[in-house]
Write a protein that holds these residues in place. Structure first.
Motif, PDB file in Angstrom:
ATOM      1  N   GLU A   1       0.833  -1.200   0.000  1.00 55.52           N
ATOM      2  CA  GLU A   1       0.000   0.000   0.000  1.00 55.52           C
ATOM      3  C   GLU A   1       0.871   1.256   0.000  1.00 55.52           C
ATOM      4  O   GLU A   1       0.595   2.216  -0.712  1.00 55.52           O
ATOM      5  CB  GLU A   1      -0.934   0.005   1.211  1.00 55.52           C
ATOM      6  CG  GLU A   1      -1.979  -1.096   1.212  1.00 55.52           C
ATOM      7  CD  GLU A   1      -1.483  -2.423   1.789  1.00 55.52           C
ATOM      8  OE1 GLU A   1      -2.291  -3.362   1.829  1.00 55.52           O
ATOM      9  OE2 GLU A   1      -0.322  -2.525   2.184  1.00 55.52           O
ATOM     10  N   GLY A   2       1.924   1.228   0.805  1.00 59.40           N
ATOM     11  CA  GLY A   2       2.845   2.359   0.866  1.00 59.40           C
ATOM     12  C   GLY A   2       3.577   2.561  -0.453  1.00 59.40           C
ATOM     13  O   GLY A   2       3.770   3.694  -0.900  1.00 59.40           O
ATOM     14  N   ILE A   3       3.971   1.460  -1.072  1.00 65.45           N
ATOM     15  CA  ILE A   3       4.644   1.540  -2.370  1.00 65.45           C
ATOM     16  C   ILE A   3       3.723   2.172  -3.405  1.00 65.45           C
ATOM     17  O   ILE A   3       4.140   3.023  -4.191  1.00 65.45           O
ATOM     18  CB  ILE A   3       5.115   0.142  -2.828  1.00 65.45           C
ATOM     19  CG1 ILE A   3       6.252  -0.349  -1.923  1.00 65.45           C
ATOM     20  CG2 ILE A   3       5.553   0.155  -4.288  1.00 65.45           C
ATOM     21  CD1 ILE A   3       6.639  -1.800  -2.122  1.00 65.45           C
ATOM     22  N   GLU A   4       2.463   1.782  -3.374  1.00 67.41           N
ATOM     23  CA  GLU A   4       1.481   2.338  -4.309  1.00 67.41           C
ATOM     24  C   GLU A   4       1.367   3.854  -4.132  1.00 67.41           C
ATOM     25  O   GLU A   4       1.361   4.608  -5.106  1.00 67.41           O
ATOM     26  CB  GLU A   4       0.124   1.667  -4.092  1.00 67.41           C
ATOM     27  CG  GLU A   4      -0.948   2.110  -5.050  1.00 67.41           C
ATOM     28  CD  GLU A   4      -2.256   1.382  -4.823  1.00 67.41           C
ATOM     29  OE1 GLU A   4      -2.985   1.224  -5.807  1.00 67.41           O
ATOM     30  OE2 GLU A   4      -2.553   0.982  -3.679  1.00 67.41           O
ATOM     31  N   VAL A   5       1.319   4.311  -2.884  1.00 66.85           N
ATOM     32  CA  VAL A   5       1.218   5.742  -2.596  1.00 66.85           C
ATOM     33  C   VAL A   5       2.484   6.467  -3.068  1.00 66.85           C
ATOM     34  O   VAL A   5       2.416   7.523  -3.710  1.00 66.85           O
ATOM     35  CB  VAL A   5       0.973   5.981  -1.092  1.00 66.85           C
ATOM     36  CG1 VAL A   5       1.119   7.449  -0.739  1.00 66.85           C
ATOM     37  CG2 VAL A   5      -0.403   5.470  -0.691  1.00 66.85           C
ATOM     38  N   ILE A   6       3.651   5.899  -2.754  1.00 69.16           N
ATOM     39  CA  ILE A   6       4.920   6.522  -3.149  1.00 69.16           C
ATOM     40  C   ILE A   6       5.017   6.646  -4.665  1.00 69.16           C
ATOM     41  O   ILE A   6       5.388   7.700  -5.189  1.00 69.16           O
ATOM     42  CB  ILE A   6       6.115   5.713  -2.594  1.00 69.16           C
ATOM     43  CG1 ILE A   6       6.185   5.882  -1.080  1.00 69.16           C
ATOM     44  CG2 ILE A   6       7.421   6.137  -3.253  1.00 69.16           C
ATOM     45  CD1 ILE A   6       7.149   4.922  -0.401  1.00 69.16           C
ATOM     46  N   LEU A   7       4.679   5.582  -5.372  1.00 67.56           N
ATOM     47  CA  LEU A   7       4.760   5.613  -6.834  1.00 67.56           C
ATOM     48  C   LEU A   7       3.792   6.636  -7.423  1.00 67.56           C
ATOM     49  O   LEU A   7       4.112   7.327  -8.390  1.00 67.56           O
ATOM     50  CB  LEU A   7       4.509   4.220  -7.419  1.00 67.56           C
ATOM     51  CG  LEU A   7       5.580   3.175  -7.101  1.00 67.56           C
ATOM     52  CD1 LEU A   7       5.137   1.797  -7.590  1.00 67.56           C
ATOM     53  CD2 LEU A   7       6.919   3.566  -7.706  1.00 67.56           C
ATOM     54  N   ASP A   8       2.621   6.743  -6.813  1.00 69.25           N
ATOM     55  CA  ASP A   8       1.640   7.736  -7.265  1.00 69.25           C
ATOM     56  C   ASP A   8       2.170   9.150  -7.052  1.00 69.25           C
ATOM     57  O   ASP A   8       2.070  10.006  -7.936  1.00 69.25           O
ATOM     58  CB  ASP A   8       0.316   7.537  -6.528  1.00 69.25           C
ATOM     59  CG  ASP A   8      -0.772   8.448  -7.043  1.00 69.25           C
ATOM     60  OD1 ASP A   8      -0.973   8.505  -8.276  1.00 69.25           O
ATOM     61  OD2 ASP A   8      -1.418   9.124  -6.216  1.00 69.25           O
ATOM     62  N   LEU A   9       2.757   9.388  -5.889  1.00 71.42           N
ATOM     63  CA  LEU A   9       3.329  10.706  -5.599  1.00 71.42           C
ATOM     64  C   LEU A   9       4.503  11.027  -6.520  1.00 71.42           C
ATOM     65  O   LEU A   9       4.656  12.168  -6.975  1.00 71.42           O
ATOM     66  CB  LEU A   9       3.766  10.797  -4.139  1.00 71.42           C
ATOM     67  CG  LEU A   9       2.639  10.853  -3.106  1.00 71.42           C
ATOM     68  CD1 LEU A   9       3.201  10.737  -1.691  1.00 71.42           C
ATOM     69  CD2 LEU A   9       1.817  12.119  -3.266  1.00 71.42           C
ATOM     70  N   LEU A  10       5.344  10.041  -6.811  1.00 73.09           N
ATOM     71  CA  LEU A  10       6.464  10.253  -7.732  1.00 73.09           C
ATOM     72  C   LEU A  10       5.968  10.613  -9.131  1.00 73.09           C
ATOM     73  O   LEU A  10       6.531  11.486  -9.799  1.00 73.09           O
ATOM     74  CB  LEU A  10       7.363   9.012  -7.789  1.00 73.09           C
ATOM     75  CG  LEU A  10       8.228   8.754  -6.559  1.00 73.09           C
ATOM     76  CD1 LEU A  10       8.905   7.383  -6.663  1.00 73.09           C
ATOM     77  CD2 LEU A  10       9.262   9.853  -6.389  1.00 73.09           C
ATOM     78  N   GLU A  11       4.900   9.957  -9.553  1.00 66.62           N
ATOM     79  CA  GLU A  11       4.330  10.257 -10.873  1.00 66.62           C
ATOM     80  C   GLU A  11       3.741  11.665 -10.899  1.00 66.62           C
ATOM     81  O   GLU A  11       3.936  12.413 -11.856  1.00 66.62           O
ATOM     82  CB  GLU A  11       3.266   9.224 -11.237  1.00 66.62           C
ATOM     83  CG  GLU A  11       2.623   9.457 -12.581  1.00 66.62           C
ATOM     84  CD  GLU A  11       3.590   9.416 -13.742  1.00 66.62           C
ATOM     85  OE1 GLU A  11       3.347  10.139 -14.741  1.00 66.62           O
ATOM     86  OE2 GLU A  11       4.594   8.681 -13.681  1.00 66.62           O
TER      87      GLU A  11
END
Length: 96
Positions: free
Chosen positions: A66-76
């Motif tokens: 879940e955290g990875i998903e949030v981080i990747l979304d923020l990076l995008e």
């Protein structure tokens, strides 16, 4: 799609010493895509660096999916904002 563009999921997991369930979870989260050819699951070779990044976040930083998903979304989103700023600066430079 040529076979050299694909990596067998089982082989990938053995090489990176991760469980196959981790790849399945990433796929369920929509973070990666797999391809099924003759009942064998494959990863796309052009996603390899991205998947390695996810594995590092998970293993080295102990971040859950879940955290990875949030981080990747923020990076995008950050990347999109940087592109927007670049475009705006170019437009401003036209008027200077």
């Amino acid at each position: 799609m040529e076979s050299q563009e694909l990596i067998i999921v089982d082989v990938f997991c053995q090489e990176y010493q991760i469980e196959i369930n981790f790849i399945h979870d990433l796929e369920e989260f929509g973070l990666i895509e797999t391809v099924v050819v003759q009942e064998q699951k494959y990863l796309l070779k052009n996603q390899l660096a991205f998947i390695e990044k996810i594995i590092r976040m998970h293993n080295d930083l102990h971040i859950n999916k879940e955290g990875i998903e949030v981080i990747l979304d923020l990076l995008e989103k950050n990347k999109q904002l940087e592109n927007q700023i670049k475009n705006l600066k170019e437009r401003i430079n036209l008027y200077e």
